[in-house]
Design an enzyme around this catalytic site. Structure first.
Site, PDB file in Angstrom:
ATOM      1  N   GLU A   1      57.240   0.535 -15.260  1.00 39.40           N
ATOM      2  CA  GLU A   1      56.331   1.486 -15.928  1.00 39.40           C
ATOM      3  C   GLU A   1      56.932   1.724 -17.300  1.00 39.40           C
ATOM      4  OE1 GLU A   1      54.620   4.018 -17.423  1.00 39.40           O
ATOM      5  OE2 GLU A   1      55.425   5.527 -16.051  1.00 39.40           O
ATOM      6  N   LEU A   2      56.289   1.170 -18.338  1.00 39.83           N
ATOM      7  CA  LEU A   2      56.964   1.056 -19.645  1.00 39.83           C
ATOM      8  C   LEU A   2      56.292   1.899 -20.723  1.00 39.83           C
ATOM      9  CD1 LEU A   2      57.509  -2.809 -19.313  1.00 39.83           C
ATOM     10  CD2 LEU A   2      59.077  -0.977 -18.643  1.00 39.83           C
TER      11      LEU A   2
ATOM     12  N   GLU B   1      56.039   3.176 -30.660  1.00 39.30           N
ATOM     13  CA  GLU B   1      56.131   4.376 -29.832  1.00 39.30           C
ATOM     14  C   GLU B   1      57.125   5.327 -30.494  1.00 39.30           C
ATOM     15  OE1 GLU B   1      57.903   3.807 -25.896  1.00 39.30           O
ATOM     16  OE2 GLU B   1      56.301   5.019 -25.045  1.00 39.30           O
TER      17      GLU B   1
ATOM     18  N   GLU C   1      70.144  10.989 -30.856  1.00 39.99           N
ATOM     19  CA  GLU C   1      69.587   9.646 -31.062  1.00 39.99           C
ATOM     20  C   GLU C   1      68.057   9.712 -31.183  1.00 39.99           C
ATOM     21  OE1 GLU C   1      70.916   7.058 -27.908  1.00 39.99           O
ATOM     22  OE2 GLU C   1      69.495   5.511 -28.550  1.00 39.99           O
TER      23      GLU C   1
ATOM     24  N   LYS D   1      65.620   9.008 -34.370  1.00 42.34           N
ATOM     25  CA  LYS D   1      64.535   8.019 -34.284  1.00 42.34           C
ATOM     26  C   LYS D   1      63.207   8.634 -34.761  1.00 42.34           C
ATOM     27  CE  LYS D   1      61.785   5.291 -31.116  1.00 42.34           C
ATOM     28  NZ  LYS D   1      61.500   4.771 -29.791  1.00 42.34           N
TER      29      LYS D   1
ATOM     30  N   PRO E   1      63.963   7.302 -16.421  1.00 41.11           N
ATOM     31  CA  PRO E   1      64.266   7.775 -17.779  1.00 41.11           C
ATOM     32  C   PRO E   1      64.540   9.287 -17.816  1.00 41.11           C
ATOM     33  CG  PRO E   1      61.907   7.691 -17.499  1.00 41.11           C
ATOM     34  CD  PRO E   1      62.497   7.314 -16.171  1.00 41.11           C
TER      35      PRO E   1
ATOM     36  N   LYS F   1      69.255   5.453  -9.940  1.00 45.10           N
ATOM     37  CA  LYS F   1      70.099   5.791 -11.093  1.00 45.10           C
ATOM     38  C   LYS F   1      69.289   6.636 -12.080  1.00 45.10           C
ATOM     39  CE  LYS F   1      70.921   3.895 -15.038  1.00 45.10           C
ATOM     40  NZ  LYS F   1      70.998   5.154 -15.819  1.00 45.10           N
TER      41      LYS F   1
ATOM     42  N   CYS G   1      55.349   8.645 -22.082  1.00 38.49           N
ATOM     43  CA  CYS G   1      54.955   7.246 -22.226  1.00 38.49           C
ATOM     44  C   CYS G   1      53.457   7.098 -22.500  1.00 38.49           C
ATOM     45  CB  CYS G   1      55.338   6.464 -20.984  1.00 38.49           C
ATOM     46  SG  CYS G   1      54.745   7.220 -19.480  1.00 38.49           S
TER      47      CYS G   1
HETATM   48  N1  LIG Z   1      57.952   4.794 -20.658  1.00 39.40           N
HETATM   49  C1  LIG Z   1      58.731   5.815 -20.501  1.00 39.40           C
HETATM   50  O1  LIG Z   1      58.548   6.585 -19.586  1.00 39.40           O
HETATM   51  C2  LIG Z   1      59.868   6.015 -21.416  1.00 39.40           C
HETATM   52  C3  LIG Z   1      60.825   6.926 -21.027  1.00 39.40           C
HETATM   53  C4  LIG Z   1      61.929   7.102 -21.849  1.00 39.40           C
HETATM   54  C5  LIG Z   1      61.995   6.388 -23.032  1.00 39.40           C
HETATM   55  N2  LIG Z   1      61.017   5.551 -23.402  1.00 39.40           N
HETATM   56  C6  LIG Z   1      61.057   4.799 -24.669  1.00 39.40           C
HETATM   57  O2  LIG Z   1      62.255   4.110 -24.696  1.00 39.40           O
HETATM   58  C7  LIG Z   1      62.977   4.441 -25.889  1.00 39.40           C
HETATM   59  C8  LIG Z   1      64.441   4.465 -25.560  1.00 39.40           C
HETATM   60  O3  LIG Z   1      64.706   5.516 -24.643  1.00 39.40           O
HETATM   61  P1  LIG Z   1      65.798   5.346 -23.507  1.00 39.40           P
HETATM   62  O4  LIG Z   1      66.996   4.756 -24.131  1.00 39.40           O
HETATM   63  O5  LIG Z   1      65.998   6.567 -22.737  1.00 39.40           O
HETATM   64  O6  LIG Z   1      65.018   4.371 -22.521  1.00 39.40           O
HETATM   65  P2  LIG Z   1      65.630   3.182 -21.761  1.00 39.40           P
HETATM   66  O7  LIG Z   1      64.560   2.269 -21.358  1.00 39.40           O
HETATM   67  O8  LIG Z   1      66.771   2.641 -22.520  1.00 39.40           O
HETATM   68  O9  LIG Z   1      66.253   3.898 -20.451  1.00 39.40           O
HETATM   69  C9  LIG Z   1      65.558   4.132 -19.253  1.00 39.40           C
HETATM   70  C10 LIG Z   1      66.519   3.913 -18.081  1.00 39.40           C
HETATM   71  O10 LIG Z   1      66.970   2.564 -18.074  1.00 39.40           O
HETATM   72  C11 LIG Z   1      68.389   2.509 -18.040  1.00 39.40           C
HETATM   73  N3  LIG Z   1      68.828   1.291 -18.716  1.00 39.40           N
HETATM   74  C12 LIG Z   1      69.070   1.115 -20.044  1.00 39.40           C
HETATM   75  N4  LIG Z   1      69.493  -0.146 -20.281  1.00 39.40           N
HETATM   76  C13 LIG Z   1      69.489  -0.779 -19.091  1.00 39.40           C
HETATM   77  C14 LIG Z   1      69.816  -2.103 -18.678  1.00 39.40           C
HETATM   78  N5  LIG Z   1      70.229  -3.032 -19.552  1.00 39.40           N
HETATM   79  N6  LIG Z   1      69.702  -2.422 -17.375  1.00 39.40           N
HETATM   80  C15 LIG Z   1      69.281  -1.505 -16.477  1.00 39.40           C
HETATM   81  N7  LIG Z   1      68.981  -0.246 -16.803  1.00 39.40           N
HETATM   82  C16 LIG Z   1      69.069   0.126 -18.091  1.00 39.40           C
HETATM   83  C17 LIG Z   1      68.822   3.801 -18.681  1.00 39.40           C
HETATM   84  O11 LIG Z   1      70.139   4.135 -18.325  1.00 39.40           O
HETATM   85  C18 LIG Z   1      67.787   4.768 -18.138  1.00 39.40           C
HETATM   86  O12 LIG Z   1      68.147   5.157 -16.829  1.00 39.40           O
HETATM   87  C19 LIG Z   1      62.420   5.772 -26.311  1.00 39.40           C
HETATM   88  O13 LIG Z   1      62.542   5.928 -27.679  1.00 39.40           O
HETATM   89  C20 LIG Z   1      61.007   5.682 -25.879  1.00 39.40           C
HETATM   90  O14 LIG Z   1      60.240   5.074 -26.879  1.00 39.40           O
HETATM   91  C21 LIG Z   1      59.974   5.332 -22.604  1.00 39.40           C
HETATM   92  C1  LIG Z   2      51.661  15.920 -18.942  1.00 38.27           C
HETATM   93  C2  LIG Z   2      51.374  16.824 -17.806  1.00 38.27           C
HETATM   94  C3  LIG Z   2      51.854  16.638 -16.511  1.00 38.27           C
HETATM   95  C4  LIG Z   2      52.577  15.478 -16.055  1.00 38.27           C
HETATM   96  C5  LIG Z   2      52.985  14.441 -16.717  1.00 38.27           C
HETATM   97  C6  LIG Z   2      53.655  13.345 -16.141  1.00 38.27           C
HETATM   98  C7  LIG Z   2      54.029  13.383 -14.727  1.00 38.27           C
HETATM   99  C8  LIG Z   2      53.942  12.299 -16.898  1.00 38.27           C
HETATM  100  C9  LIG Z   2      54.545  11.117 -16.455  1.00 38.27           C
HETATM  101  C10 LIG Z   2      54.960  10.199 -17.302  1.00 38.27           C
HETATM  102  C11 LIG Z   2      55.504   8.935 -16.888  1.00 38.27           C
HETATM  103  C12 LIG Z   2      55.297   8.424 -15.561  1.00 38.27           C
HETATM  104  C13 LIG Z   2      56.183   8.115 -17.696  1.00 38.27           C
HETATM  105  C14 LIG Z   2      56.413   8.176 -19.065  1.00 38.27           C
HETATM  106  O1  LIG Z   2      56.610   9.101 -19.763  1.00 38.27           O
HETATM  107  C15 LIG Z   2      51.627  17.628 -15.402  1.00 38.27           C
HETATM  108  C16 LIG Z   2      50.718  16.997 -14.350  1.00 38.27           C
HETATM  109  C17 LIG Z   2      52.942  17.987 -14.770  1.00 38.27           C
HETATM  110  C18 LIG Z   2      51.024  18.916 -15.924  1.00 38.27           C
HETATM  111  C19 LIG Z   2      49.988  18.714 -17.007  1.00 38.27           C
HETATM  112  C20 LIG Z   2      50.545  17.999 -18.188  1.00 38.27           C
END
Ligand SMILES: NC(=O)c1ccc[n+]([C@@H]2O[C@H](COP(=O)([O-])OP(=O)(O)OC[C@H]3O[C@@H](n4cnc5c(N)ncnc54)[C@H](O)[C@@H]3O)[C@@H](O)[C@H]2O)c1
Ligand SMILES: CC1=C(/C=C/C(C)=C/C=C/C(C)=C\C=O)C(C)(C)CCC1
Length: 450
Positions: free
Chosen positions: A223-224, A354, A303, A307, A122, A147, A257
């Protein structure tokens, strides 16, 4: 329609090329497969050293691409280097066991790399997520096709160049920028890929499971999303609790997340906490991510701005009490006022969805039993926090809350050694620690007749 089909075919062709390169690098007698585990570790360490050399450049690029503050981006680079170093040390320590099996056999297990891995990440931690995905994959001897998110491809491309400079053999790491449904979809469906590792939304996580089921039953780790509860008991120092809760919710502009986005506060300190939390949020310096005193930069794009604002509006409409913020900040860019709602109820949209933005929802509770039930009333289960001076309360909560990480008297306590991942719809599998390594290994049993 024709141009859409051409675009999809183009992505398919690019993915085919990347997978072919990764497959060739994984061939039995390839340079990568015949390299000693210790040499593999040295390559990973070299990559970490090159990142350290270029840390200011990487942080600046990350900040430009994503909008996070330069200061936070530097922390992310530092943590990414730590993760690479941690897994580099594992390369020559991956081994199976001997098993006293029935009959005249000597039985042993061997741990082997799973093969070609597709990794989809992401935009919220663009560089950090590359490190989390590459380090265990490369330590086990896999090859990767990664990717990055379409919003933030830059640092992943620079890391690919650094991997080349470090001396990784051709085809071991491949970075393929592109959109989700096309490039990401082609990775998920590709029969030449043995595992897919994904971080992102739960919605896309579901699509990945479907795609994997329709293609070749790849290994999957996900990891969602999350809606993590931070529970604050009234025996704590309120000022300190306000600071920890602020970091839990607002760090990375709330785009995390595991953000502690449901702040449960016990009745005895509720009013004082709400007042101080609102004052703290109000004082946040929002603006230029490169300015020394900025704490919060812009959200990642239009976007996400829309949201976050939509969810803030839902909070107002559904009757939460707006303490501070609640609007877009200024008319340019994607800035949001740090927002605090009190009197939030469990069934309000801001307490269930979220938000991925700088919005704190404060809820009141009376007892431990009650708050455990309420904390667990979610489809997610990524993280949880508790602040209390009572060890019995802390342990009772830690044992009862259905979440992959529980932080006691702290929040976001990440370390390369500590596994991270979700219960329920927050994911499958673990990253970091020894558990994270297992996600990239196949276990083979060899029985020898003696
Ligand atoms: N858990 C997390 O770390 C995390 C990170 C980013 C966003 N989010 C959540 O997701 C929401 C949407 O954000 P987003 O659009 O960036 O997340 P997303 O899940 O859509 O995108 C994450 C990754 O998945 C890819 N992707 C999207 N559709 C896909 C498909 N059909 N097949 C394969 N890969 C695909 C995207 O290109 C990107 O690389 C946010 O509002 C947030 O709530 C969660
Ligand atoms: C939040 C702080 C840090 C790191 C955060 C990380 C690595 C978050 C990872 C999130 C993931 C895996 C997914 C969804 O969002 C540090 C360790 C860089 C510094 C302190 C604060």
């Amino acid at each position: 329609m024709r141009s859409k089909i051409v675009t999809i075919l183009k992505f398919q062709e690019d993915v085919n090329k990347a997978v072919a390169a990764a497959k060739a690098a994984f061939e039995r007698n390839s340079e990568w497969r015949t390299m000693s585990p210790a040499s593999r570790g040295e390559l990973i360490l070299k990559l970490a050293d090159l990142m350290k050399r270029d840390k200011e450049y990487l942080a600046a690029l990350e900040s430009l691409d994503n909008g996070k503050t330069y200061k936070n981006a530097l922390h992310d680079v530092g943590f990414s280097i730590d993760v690479l170093k941690y897994y580099a040390g594992y390369c020559d320590k991956i081994h199976g066991s001997t098993i006293p099996s029935d009959g005249n056999f000597m039985t042993m297990t061997i741990k082997e790399p799973v093969g070609v891995v597709g990794q989809i990440i992401p935009w919220n931690y663009p560089l950090g997520m590359v490190a989390w995905k590459w380090a265990p994959a490369l330590a086990t001897g896999c090859t990767v096709v990664l990717k990055p998110a379409e919003q933030t491809p830059l640092t992943a491309l620079v890391l690919a160049a650094l991997a080349k400079e470090a001396g990784f053999p051709k085809g071991v790491v491949n970075v393929l920028p592109g959109y989700g449904p096309t490039a990401g979809g082609a990775i998920v469906q590709h029969p030449g890929i043995n595992k897919v590792a994904f971080t992102g939304s739960t919605e896309v996580g579901n699509k990945i499971m479907e795609g994997v089921g329709q293609s070749n039953l790849k290994r999957v780790s996900l990891e969602l999303g999350g809606k993590s509860p931070l529970v604050i008991f009234d025996d704590v120092d309120v000022d300190r609790a306000v600071e920890i809760a602020y970091g839990a919710c607002f760090s990375n502009h709330g785009q995390n997340c595991c953000a502690g986005s449901r702040t449960y506060v016990q009745a005895g300190i509720y009013d004082e906490f709400v007042k101080k939390a609102a004052e703290k949020a109000k004082r946040t310096k929002v603006g230029d991510p490169f300015a020394e005193d900025t704490v919060q930069g812009p959200q990642v794009n239009q976007e996400m701005l829309d949201k976050v604002l939509r969810l803030i509006e839902s909070g107002k409409k559904e009757g939460a009490h707006l303490q501070t913020g609640g609007c877009r900040k200024g008319n340019e860019g994607y800035f949001v006022e740090p927002t605090v709602f009190s009197d939030v109820k469990d069934d309000m949209t801001i307490a269930r969805e979220e938000i991925f933005g700088p919005v704190q929802s404060i809820l009141k509770f009376e007892t431990l039993e009650e708050v455990i039930k309420r904390a667990n009333d979610t489809t997610y289960g990524l993280a949880a926090g508790v602040l209390t001076n009572n060890i019995t309360t802390a342990l009772a909560y830690a044992k009862s809350v259905r979440a992959g990480s529980v932080w006691v008297n702290c929040y976001h306590a990440f370390s390369p050694q500590a596994p991270f991942g979700g219960f329920k719809q927050s994911g499958i599998g673990r990253e970091l620690g020894e558990e994270g390594l297992k996600e990239y290994l196949e276990l083979k049993t060899v029985s020898i007749k003696v």
